[in-house]
Design an enzyme around this catalytic site. Structure first.
Site, PDB file in Angstrom:
ATOM      1  N   HIS A  78      -8.675 -38.650 -26.288  1.00 49.04           N
ATOM      2  CA  HIS A  78      -8.120 -39.184 -25.038  1.00 49.04           C
ATOM      3  C   HIS A  78      -6.939 -38.377 -24.507  1.00 49.04           C
ATOM      4  O   HIS A  78      -6.452 -38.643 -23.411  1.00 49.04           O
ATOM      5  CB  HIS A  78      -7.685 -40.642 -25.249  1.00 49.04           C
ATOM      6  CG  HIS A  78      -6.475 -40.756 -26.118  1.00 49.04           C
ATOM      7  ND1 HIS A  78      -6.506 -40.533 -27.476  1.00 49.04           N
ATOM      8  CD2 HIS A  78      -5.193 -41.023 -25.809  1.00 49.04           C
ATOM      9  CE1 HIS A  78      -5.297 -40.671 -27.974  1.00 49.04           C
ATOM     10  NE2 HIS A  78      -4.468 -40.970 -26.981  1.00 49.04           N
ATOM     11  N   HIS A  93      -2.720 -37.117 -20.865  1.00 50.03           N
ATOM     12  CA  HIS A  93      -3.119 -38.341 -21.584  1.00 50.03           C
ATOM     13  C   HIS A  93      -3.978 -39.177 -20.635  1.00 50.03           C
ATOM     14  O   HIS A  93      -3.473 -39.741 -19.667  1.00 50.03           O
ATOM     15  CB  HIS A  93      -1.861 -39.100 -22.004  1.00 50.03           C
ATOM     16  CG  HIS A  93      -2.122 -40.251 -22.913  1.00 50.03           C
ATOM     17  ND1 HIS A  93      -2.679 -41.436 -22.480  1.00 50.03           N
ATOM     18  CD2 HIS A  93      -1.889 -40.384 -24.233  1.00 50.03           C
ATOM     19  CE1 HIS A  93      -2.776 -42.262 -23.502  1.00 50.03           C
ATOM     20  NE2 HIS A  93      -2.295 -41.649 -24.582  1.00 50.03           N
TER      21      HIS A  93
END
Length: 170
Positions: A78, A93
């Site tokens: 992620h 992110h």
């Protein structure tokens, strides 16, 4: 080349064009820029990790925002860390609390220590999977070594396309 190719600039899946500018971070994903303090996560919103902004993504691919080296690919896919050839350390992110998804909905397209050029595809993202897991899709773009760099200026706002200059250091 057909009419629509001429009108819309060829194949839709073509990699975005990045103008290589020194000390500049390009938007790594299509979407809408939001101020850092509006990111729905306190760690990012309060700049604990560093300055930057958020992007509410509309695209499904994260691209390298500059020429550099991949320094980290989270095991849960992620988040990616990348360092530019001129020393900018950046964290991308994707989504908030998406670590809980354990990699579902994410496909890494690069490996740690890999050299990349601006516009290299880094990560494929399934935004619908993030939403289905009840997580915000907001993507944080954070400079983690800003104290070591010249002053950061956010130069983009509103809707951005991948490759649009987002930050500049002066």
């Amino acid at each position: 080349m057909g009419f629509f190719d001429k009108l819309f600039g060829g194949k839709h899946d073509a990699a975005p064009k990045f103008a290589g500018e020194k000390m500049t971070i390009m938007a790594p994903i299509d979407g809408t820029v939001i101020p850092l303090e509006q990111i729905p996560d306190e760690t990012f919103a309060t700049a604990i990790l560093g300055p930057g902004c958020g992007i509410e993504p509309t695209g499904d691919t994260v691209y390298a925002p500059f020429d550099g080296t991949i320094t980290q690919v989270a095991s849960t896919l992620h988040a990616i860390g990348i360092t530019s050839d001129d020393g900018i350390e950046l964290l991308i992110h994707v989504g908030m609390d998406t670590v809980e998804m354990q990699g579902k909905g994410f496909t890494a397209l690069v490996k740690e220590e890999q050299k990349v050029k601006a516009g290299t595809a880094l990560l494929k993202v399934d935004l619908d999977a993030i939403r289905a897991a009840n997580h915000p899709t907001t993507t944080a773009i954070i400079v983690t070594n800003a104290d070591d760099l010249p002053k950061l200026h956010i130069i983009a706002g509103g809707i951005v396309s991948t490759g649009t200059p987002l930050f500049k250091f002066e």
